[in-house]
Design a protein around this motif. Structure first.
Motif, PDB file in Angstrom:
ATOM      1  N   UNK A 310      37.539  37.662  34.019  1.00 18.09           N
ATOM      2  CA  UNK A 310      38.738  37.193  33.314  1.00 18.09           C
ATOM      3  C   UNK A 310      38.705  35.679  33.137  1.00 18.09           C
ATOM      4  N   UNK A 311      38.293  34.985  34.174  1.00 24.76           N
ATOM      5  CA  UNK A 311      38.229  33.522  34.114  1.00 24.76           C
ATOM      6  C   UNK A 311      37.258  33.057  33.040  1.00 24.76           C
ATOM      7  N   UNK A 312      36.052  33.622  33.035  1.00 19.47           N
ATOM      8  CA  UNK A 312      35.041  33.159  32.082  1.00 19.47           C
ATOM      9  C   UNK A 312      35.298  33.685  30.669  1.00 19.47           C
ATOM     10  N   UNK A 313      35.959  34.840  30.559  1.00 24.60           N
ATOM     11  CA  UNK A 313      36.332  35.314  29.230  1.00 24.60           C
ATOM     12  C   UNK A 313      37.319  34.333  28.596  1.00 24.60           C
ATOM     13  N   UNK A 314      38.240  33.812  29.390  1.00 23.11           N
ATOM     14  CA  UNK A 314      39.150  32.794  28.881  1.00 23.11           C
ATOM     15  C   UNK A 314      38.435  31.502  28.570  1.00 23.11           C
ATOM     16  N   UNK A 315      37.472  31.154  29.400  1.00 24.08           N
ATOM     17  CA  UNK A 315      36.718  29.915  29.215  1.00 24.08           C
ATOM     18  C   UNK A 315      35.910  29.952  27.925  1.00 24.08           C
ATOM     19  N   UNK A 415      37.749  12.995  27.560  1.00 24.87           N
ATOM     20  CA  UNK A 415      37.584  14.193  28.384  1.00 24.87           C
ATOM     21  C   UNK A 415      38.854  15.040  28.365  1.00 24.87           C
ATOM     22  N   UNK A 416      40.007  14.402  28.531  1.00 16.85           N
ATOM     23  CA  UNK A 416      41.270  15.142  28.519  1.00 16.85           C
ATOM     24  C   UNK A 416      41.497  15.856  27.187  1.00 16.85           C
ATOM     25  N   UNK A 417      41.163  15.167  26.103  1.00 18.18           N
ATOM     26  CA  UNK A 417      41.337  15.768  24.775  1.00 18.18           C
ATOM     27  C   UNK A 417      40.435  16.983  24.604  1.00 18.18           C
ATOM     28  N   UNK A 422      39.295  22.668  24.034  1.00 26.08           N
ATOM     29  CA  UNK A 422      38.429  23.804  24.390  1.00 26.08           C
ATOM     30  C   UNK A 422      39.163  24.865  25.201  1.00 26.08           C
ATOM     31  N   UNK A 423      40.430  24.602  25.560  1.00 27.21           N
ATOM     32  CA  UNK A 423      41.219  25.583  26.292  1.00 27.21           C
ATOM     33  C   UNK A 423      40.754  25.779  27.719  1.00 27.21           C
ATOM     34  N   UNK A 424      40.237  24.721  28.333  1.00 27.33           N
ATOM     35  CA  UNK A 424      39.744  24.829  29.709  1.00 27.33           C
ATOM     36  C   UNK A 424      40.896  24.784  30.705  1.00 27.33           C
TER      37      UNK A 424
END
Length: 430
Positions: A310-315, A415-417, A422-424
């Motif tokens: 689930x975590x990496x699918x979101x990533x 980096x913040x942008x 990227x939805x991280x």
């Protein structure tokens, strides 16, 4: 005085009424029952702080009630037929106390007060541990529902509030730094720095600098058994007295910090081989925390795998891959020498393969190449590459964003942008 809630169980109506009058006169709340068989339902509804029950009753005796209850408040037994054998049996089955009829009202209220206080304290401590775990993310960071993981989380919550050094032992990839961070986050030092250092990289020249960086917070020394022999005397002084003596200077520099050390080998063996000082090991192991290897808790593998998928699918902005029976069989049959870290990597490769429309868990476990299919376009490929690079840098630098930006060669604002674009989820990566 605290107004405790007392559940009274006695088949004698006059005795029930008398006890209710006594309890309510003390300013407490009372509920009376004629049969012990009704107790379970009323414990749930009434939420008593203490149960006061007669011993000899029809259908269910007080002792039978005591044996039938799980996670119940303290039980005080009262009986006109009280004798030493009955009292001993009652206490052996977990009764808080035992009192004979006719009772002394003051003594009975004192016993009930102590029992209620003990119950309230137990509830308060349980709530505090639960809240602390929520605040620190223990359930998220140290995933698992096996008894070993429950004990581990309880141990961390318990030792975090202390001052003594902690030694964390566990295999590579089992989560030793996660434990150290959880201890820091749960402690009074949580607002200060958490500095993670490989003990093999420490020198006489940088010990003071490292301690200074962690002053007020927590210093995590990984691979402690690899600490250079010539530095161990200085480290012992830091652990024992919070001091570092600079070469050529008479006055030591003092530091206020807590040390959490970790090792993936047997420290006693390192002592026996002359590689590590026994007195240093003694000072470092004020508390010892042992992490179970993943192969010792197979019931957690499916839970961990699903969470990581689930975590990496979101990533990677894709669907969560569905696991087949063959996939699960492969996961359960593997020995996991790299522990949770290895499982996490397998989950990431599984998601990346699934996004490309290829692969399986056995192939991900074998480390099959991820390049059979090219991403749909250059933009997707660049985004996937940036997402992977930034995620790795965040994890490598333990969420310290200034260091992450420096390692990537970009500014903190950039980096913040990118993280937003990227939805991280930074928290999910740590």
């Amino acid at each position: 005085m605290t107004a405790y809630r007392v559940l009274i169980i006695d088949d004698d109506r006059l005795m029930r009424n008398s006890l209710v009058d006594l309890i309510e006169a003390a300013g407490w709340v009372a509920k009376s029952l004629a049969r012990a068989t009704d107790a379970a339902r009323w414990i749930t509804q009434f939420q008593p702080d203490v149960i006061l029950s007669d011993v000899r009753m029809p259908e269910m005796t007080g002792l039978e009630l005591l044996q039938s209850l799980e996670a119940a408040p303290p039980v005080v037994l009262i009986s006109a037929h009280g004798d030493i054998p009955t009292a001993v049996e009652a206490m052996s089955h977990g009764a808080y106390s035992f009192i004979e009829k006719p009772y002394d009202p003051k003594r009975l209220l004192l016993i009930l007060s102590h029992a209620g206080e003990a119950h309230q304290m137990r509830k308060s401590n349980a709530h505090l541990r639960e809240r602390l775990q929520q605040l620190s993310g223990l359930d998220r960071v140290l995933l698992g529902q096996t008894p070993e993981m429950h004990r581990l989380r309880d141990t961390i919550a318990m030792v975090a509030g202390g001052l003594a050094a902690i030694l964390v032992q566990g295999e590579t990839g089992s989560g030793k730094e996660l434990v150290a961070r959880a201890v820091h986050d749960l402690s009074a030092r949580c607002g200060a720095a958490f500095i993670a250092i490989n003990a093999a990289q420490m020198t006489a020249g940088n010990l003071a600098e490292i301690a200074r960086s962690a002053s007020g917070g927590t210093l995590f020394l990984d691979e402690i058994c690899a600490c250079p022999a010539e530095l161990q005397t200085s480290l012992l002084r830091l652990v024992d007295a919070g001091e570092v003596l600079h070469p050529g200077q008479g006055q030591p520099e003092r530091f206020d910090l807590r040390i959490v050390a970790a090792t993936n080998e047997d420290p006693k063996l390192a002592v026996a081989q002359g590689r590590f000082r026994q007195d240093l090991l003694f000072r470092l192991s004020g508390f010892e925390v042992h992490l179970p290897p993943l192969r010792a808790r197979p019931d957690d593998i499916a839970l961990l795998m699903q969470r990581f998928l689930q975590e990496f699918a979101g990533l990677y902005q894709t669907e969560v891959p569905e696991l087949s029976e063959a996939d699960m069989s492969t996961l359960l049959a593997h020995d996991w020498p790299g522990n949770v870290r290895e499982l996490r990597s397998v989950a990431e490769r599984t998601v990346m393969m699934a996004k490309q429309g290829v692969g399986s868990v056995p192939e991900a476990l074998a480390g099959t190449s991820l390049d059979p299919v090219t991403p749909a376009g250059l933009r997707d490929a660049v985004a996937a590459f940036e997402r992977q690079m930034i995620s790795k840098a965040i994890k490598d630098h333990a969420g310290r964003m200034d260091e992450t930006a420096d390692a990537l060669g970009i500014g903190r604002r950039t980096l913040n942008e990118k993280i937003v674009k990227l939805g991280l989820d930074k928290d999910a990566l740590l």
